[in-house]
Design a protein around this motif. Structure first.
Motif, PDB file in Angstrom:
ATOM      1  N   ALA A  73      -0.793 -22.771  -2.869  1.00 45.59           N
ATOM      2  CA  ALA A  73      -1.936 -21.941  -3.331  1.00 45.59           C
ATOM      3  C   ALA A  73      -2.515 -23.003  -4.420  1.00 45.59           C
ATOM      4  O   ALA A  73      -3.726 -22.908  -4.418  1.00 45.59           O
ATOM      5  CB  ALA A  73      -1.244 -20.772  -3.997  1.00 45.59           C
ATOM      6  N   ASN A  74      -2.112 -23.853  -5.008  1.00 48.12           N
ATOM      7  CA  ASN A  74      -2.639 -24.482  -6.160  1.00 48.12           C
ATOM      8  C   ASN A  74      -3.582 -25.673  -5.632  1.00 48.12           C
ATOM      9  O   ASN A  74      -4.187 -26.166  -5.997  1.00 48.12           O
ATOM     10  CB  ASN A  74      -1.589 -25.237  -7.068  1.00 48.12           C
ATOM     11  CG  ASN A  74      -0.826 -23.931  -7.979  1.00 48.12           C
ATOM     12  OD1 ASN A  74      -1.419 -23.026  -8.290  1.00 48.12           O
ATOM     13  ND2 ASN A  74       0.331 -24.205  -8.575  1.00 48.12           N
ATOM     14  N   SER A  75      -3.110 -26.139  -4.146  1.00 47.69           N
ATOM     15  CA  SER A  75      -3.590 -27.250  -3.627  1.00 47.69           C
ATOM     16  C   SER A  75      -5.119 -26.815  -3.135  1.00 47.69           C
ATOM     17  O   SER A  75      -5.948 -27.562  -3.089  1.00 47.69           O
ATOM     18  CB  SER A  75      -2.911 -27.662  -2.274  1.00 47.69           C
ATOM     19  OG  SER A  75      -2.660 -26.618  -1.381  1.00 47.69           O
ATOM     20  N   ALA A  76      -5.242 -25.539  -2.909  1.00 49.65           N
ATOM     21  CA  ALA A  76      -6.650 -25.007  -2.863  1.00 49.65           C
ATOM     22  C   ALA A  76      -7.520 -25.669  -1.789  1.00 49.65           C
ATOM     23  O   ALA A  76      -8.622 -26.352  -1.796  1.00 49.65           O
ATOM     24  CB  ALA A  76      -7.510 -25.115  -4.112  1.00 49.65           C
ATOM     25  N   THR A  77      -6.774 -25.652  -0.401  1.00 47.36           N
ATOM     26  CA  THR A  77      -7.376 -26.400   0.762  1.00 47.36           C
ATOM     27  C   THR A  77      -7.745 -25.249   1.593  1.00 47.36           C
ATOM     28  O   THR A  77      -7.420 -24.044   1.743  1.00 47.36           O
ATOM     29  CB  THR A  77      -6.413 -27.436   1.205  1.00 47.36           C
ATOM     30  OG1 THR A  77      -5.340 -26.952   1.694  1.00 47.36           O
ATOM     31  CG2 THR A  77      -6.211 -28.422   0.401  1.00 47.36           C
ATOM     32  N   VAL A  78      -8.351 -25.699   2.554  1.00 46.10           N
ATOM     33  CA  VAL A  78      -8.711 -24.652   3.786  1.00 46.10           C
ATOM     34  C   VAL A  78      -7.437 -24.164   4.361  1.00 46.10           C
ATOM     35  O   VAL A  78      -7.669 -23.121   4.849  1.00 46.10           O
ATOM     36  CB  VAL A  78      -9.913 -25.209   4.862  1.00 46.10           C
ATOM     37  CG1 VAL A  78     -10.053 -24.549   5.970  1.00 46.10           C
ATOM     38  CG2 VAL A  78     -11.055 -25.735   3.978  1.00 46.10           C
ATOM     39  N   GLN A  79      -6.451 -25.074   4.457  1.00 43.44           N
ATOM     40  CA  GLN A  79      -5.367 -24.675   5.207  1.00 43.44           C
ATOM     41  C   GLN A  79      -3.968 -24.080   4.326  1.00 43.44           C
ATOM     42  O   GLN A  79      -3.092 -23.902   4.723  1.00 43.44           O
ATOM     43  CB  GLN A  79      -4.667 -26.014   5.714  1.00 43.44           C
ATOM     44  CG  GLN A  79      -5.477 -26.526   6.934  1.00 43.44           C
ATOM     45  CD  GLN A  79      -5.655 -25.644   8.053  1.00 43.44           C
ATOM     46  OE1 GLN A  79      -4.664 -25.024   8.533  1.00 43.44           O
ATOM     47  NE2 GLN A  79      -6.793 -25.655   8.555  1.00 43.44           N
ATOM     48  N   SER A  80      -4.733 -23.785   2.899  1.00 36.65           N
ATOM     49  CA  SER A  80      -3.380 -23.394   2.028  1.00 36.65           C
ATOM     50  C   SER A  80      -2.993 -22.012   2.415  1.00 36.65           C
ATOM     51  O   SER A  80      -1.722 -21.874   2.416  1.00 36.65           O
ATOM     52  CB  SER A  80      -4.185 -23.177   0.871  1.00 36.65           C
ATOM     53  OG  SER A  80      -4.571 -24.363   0.243  1.00 36.65           O
ATOM     54  N   GLY A  81      -3.736 -21.066   2.871  1.00 32.65           N
ATOM     55  CA  GLY A  81      -3.341 -19.876   3.386  1.00 32.65           C
ATOM     56  C   GLY A  81      -2.183 -19.859   4.572  1.00 32.65           C
ATOM     57  O   GLY A  81      -1.453 -19.328   4.592  1.00 32.65           O
ATOM     58  N   ILE A  82      -2.854 -20.669   5.651  1.00 31.79           N
ATOM     59  CA  ILE A  82      -2.055 -20.822   6.691  1.00 31.79           C
ATOM     60  C   ILE A  82      -0.453 -21.425   6.406  1.00 31.79           C
ATOM     61  O   ILE A  82       0.541 -20.897   6.879  1.00 31.79           O
ATOM     62  CB  ILE A  82      -2.616 -21.769   7.875  1.00 31.79           C
ATOM     63  CG1 ILE A  82      -3.833 -21.060   8.301  1.00 31.79           C
ATOM     64  CG2 ILE A  82      -1.800 -21.989   8.935  1.00 31.79           C
ATOM     65  CD1 ILE A  82      -4.892 -21.849   9.318  1.00 31.79           C
ATOM     66  N   ASN A  83      -0.665 -22.381   5.514  1.00 32.48           N
ATOM     67  CA  ASN A  83       0.559 -23.089   5.350  1.00 32.48           C
ATOM     68  C   ASN A  83       1.655 -22.199   4.256  1.00 32.48           C
ATOM     69  O   ASN A  83       2.803 -22.174   4.627  1.00 32.48           O
ATOM     70  CB  ASN A  83       0.209 -24.483   4.351  1.00 32.48           C
ATOM     71  CG  ASN A  83      -0.249 -25.569   5.284  1.00 32.48           C
ATOM     72  OD1 ASN A  83      -0.158 -25.522   6.375  1.00 32.48           O
ATOM     73  ND2 ASN A  83      -1.021 -26.125   4.802  1.00 32.48           N
TER      74      ASN A  83
END
Length: 633
Positions: free
Chosen positions: A491-501
């Motif tokens: 969540a803190n990484s704030a990337t496009v893939q954050s939710g999927i991961n």
């Protein structure tokens, strides 16, 4: 017999060991591998050039621990001399030069009897003595040439240092051996039954961690102390003895009261515990009451009180107490009862690490290194505990400094190295793994595209899962915090893939719970962190994509928003199925994240559904509170 320990004195009286000597001695031993004569491993002190050898030959085993790498230990090779209970057969090279450095005056009759006739003759010949005669005559001749010194030579009874030169080279190497100094055992002062019963009562009361217990324990102690002081005054005037029913408060009494304050939840607990310790010093030093002398247990209890305190500066006060204990130990002749132990160090490390001060992590780390240094110098009681490592790692996580996660990972690796070298207490636990994952989750650079802190956190989780599956050790069992921390990292990484991961980690957590692992039961924290990850993915996506002028949002963003609402619905259903468990109750943050996500994609129907759900949860909470109050009444 006890092993004789080389003891050139280093810092604070600990035996010093220099590992370079071990290699030189081992090379010498290799050259004389054909000899069965005892061998010596030498440690040369930095402060002195010791002198000493052996009174008689004995079998010895030199043990050299491998160097241990890592921040805590750079463990120097130990140099020990192990004396066997019986002298082994002494086979000496028949070359006469091998006897040039042997002082026959230090050999006992037993030693000479263990030698062959050829060896005895060579020894006599090297000393310029007559070599004719049988074995008994040769032994008598050697003893006579030594001024009649027989089995009374030093170390023949195993006591005291010896003074023989034994060498394996042209230049004799002399060392000083000192037998290990046994712990000083003083005759215990007689404690009457009334005092024993009183101490037992205080000890039982101190186990209660309630806020009212400690004041009661202290009140009982001070009442008994006042009565005893009155008796002492009357005793001085009337010259009478102590009656059997008189309670005489002693070190144990005060320590029980201090422990009660250390376990108390009141804010002034550490100050009250400190006051009792100061009272003990006053009675011991000023009033000369030896039965109230503070010991390391007393100090450790006060240190624990400061470690549990949230007061600002508590870590430094705990550290100051440790330094005072060292000073008191020196003043009192280095008594074992006063020497700081592993509990003292570990408690101070925890106190410093939890203080949340700017440099608390590095200060705690320095104290951990100090433990390692003292251990290297011979204080084998100073072993670290996994909790101390975890506290320091957690301090690095809370420091929010750049590079703190790398320091935390290094400590974890050092713990693993120590555990592999046999230090059972240094085995990384679930708490330590979680603290290290938290350090990666809070890395200030985690949102930088090139930063892979979230991936490292997931790798640690995978390592923890694998370790538990292989060892089945409850100390390394993943729990809800483990998975929630990794989800928060994504969540803190704030990337496009954050939710999927984050979804992947949440499913792993749920699967473990469904397979019977109750420690992995999802809670509101895990669901909220996953919702936060999807919300972060929405922000990352909208910032990287060009939205249409009419306000339409990319379909991917809508999917993330709907997923946020789905997760909230699952959490609410799960809570109801578990009897409105508080650990599953969505917080205001949870609802706000979902509402924000739905607002971004302009899903107004979804917004209304979430608001209605929030009202239902609030009403359910009110009903539960009323029901609880009715049951209480």
């Amino acid at each position: 017999m006890q092993p004789a320990i080389i003891s050139p004195v280093g810092s604070r009286g600990h035996p010093s060991c220099i590992p370079q000597c071990a290699g030189r001695i081992n090379r010498t031993l290799h050259e004389y591998s054909k000899l069965t004569i005892f061998f010596v491993m030498v440690a040369i002190a930095t402060h002195s050039q010791p002198t000493m050898a052996f009174s008689r030959p004995f079998s010895a085993i030199g043990t050299c621990n491998p160097s241990r790498t890592g921040t805590y230990f750079s463990i120097a090779s130990r140099t020990m001399l192990h004396q066997s209970s019986s002298a082994s057969e002494m086979t000496i090279n028949e070359d006469e030069e091998e006897f040039d450095h042997i002082d026959a005056s230090t050999l006992s009759r037993e030693d000479l009897n263990s030698m062959t006739i050829t060896q005895l003759k060579n020894l006599l010949k090297s000393k310029g003595k007559k070599v004719a005669g049988n074995k008994s005559e040769l032994i008598n001749r050697l003893l006579q040439s030594s001024n009649g010194r027989e089995d009374s030579a030093l170390l023949s009874n195993g006591n005291g240092p010896s003074s023989t030169n034994y060498a394996f080279s042209a230049t004799p190497i002399t060392i000083t051996l000192q037998q290990p100094v046994p712990k000083e055992t003083k005759p215990a002062e007689e404690v009457n039954f009334a005092t024993l019963r009183f101490n037992a009562k205080l000890n039982e009361m101190s186990k209660n961690m309630g806020a009212s217990t400690a004041p009661k324990v202290e009140s009982l102690l001070l009442d008994a102390l006042n009565k005893y002081e009155q008796h002492v005054q009357n005793q001085t005037a009337n010259n009478t003895s102590n009656p059997r029913e008189l309670i005489i408060p002693n070190t144990v009494s005060f320590t029980n009261a201090i422990t009660a304050w250390a376990r108390c939840s009141r804010k002034d607990s550490p100050h009250r515990a400190q006051a009792l310790l100061d009272k003990m010093h006053y009675l011991y030093k000023v009033r000369k009451w030896s039965h109230v002398k503070p010991n390391k247990i007393s100090y450790n209890s006060v240190i624990n009180a400061w470690a549990r305190s949230t007061e600002r500066g508590s870590g430094r006060k705990a550290e100051k107490l440790l330094n005072e204990l060292w000073k008191f130990w020196e003043e009192e002749g280095r008594e074992w009862e006063l020497k700081p132990d592993a509990r003292s160090f570990n408690s101070v490390i925890n106190a410093i690490a939890r203080s949340r001060e700017k440099d608390c992590a590095d200060r705690a780390k320095d104290l951990l290194d100090e433990m390692g240094r003292l251990y290297n110098e011979g204080d084998t009681e100073l072993l670290p505990h996994a909790v101390s490592f975890g506290a320091i790692i957690n301090a690095y996580a809370n420091s929010l400094e750049e590079g703190a996660s790398d320091k935390a990972a290094q400590l974890l690796m050092h713990m693993e190295s120590l555990y592999q070298l046999g230090f059972e207490n240094a085995k990384p636990t679930t708490f330590v793994y979680n603290a290290c994952m938290n350090a990666f989750a809070k890395d200030p650079c985690i949102s930088v595209p090139s930063n892979d802190a979230a991936k490292k956190a997931e790798q640690l989780l995978a390592s923890l899962e694998k370790r538990y599956d292989e060892e089945r050790d409850g100390r390394v069992k993943p729990d809800c915090i483990s998975y929630s921390t990794v989800i928060n990292a994504y969540a803190n990484s704030a990337t496009v893939q954050s939710g999927i991961n984050a979804d992947v980690i949440l499913r792993r957590m749920i699967n473990r719970y469904l397979l019977g692992d109750n420690k992995c039961r999802p809670n509101a924290v895990a669901f909220t962190a996953t919702i936060k990850a999807h919300s972060a993915a929405i922000n990352a996506t909208t910032s990287s994509l060009d939205c249409a002028e009419d306000g339409n949002v990319n379909e991917m963003v809508k999917t993330y928003a709907r997923r946020c609402e789905d997760l909230l619905q699952q959490l609410c259903l799960l809570r109801r199925s578990h009897g409105f468990d508080q650990s599953l109750k969505p917080t205001g943050v949870t609802f706000d994240l979902v509402l924000s996500a739905l607002t971004q994609v302009k899903d107004w129907d979804g917004v209304e559904r979430v608001k209605k759900l929030r009202d239902e949860e609030s009403s359910n909470t009110v009903e539960r509170i009323k029901l609880f109050q009715d049951e209480e009444s």
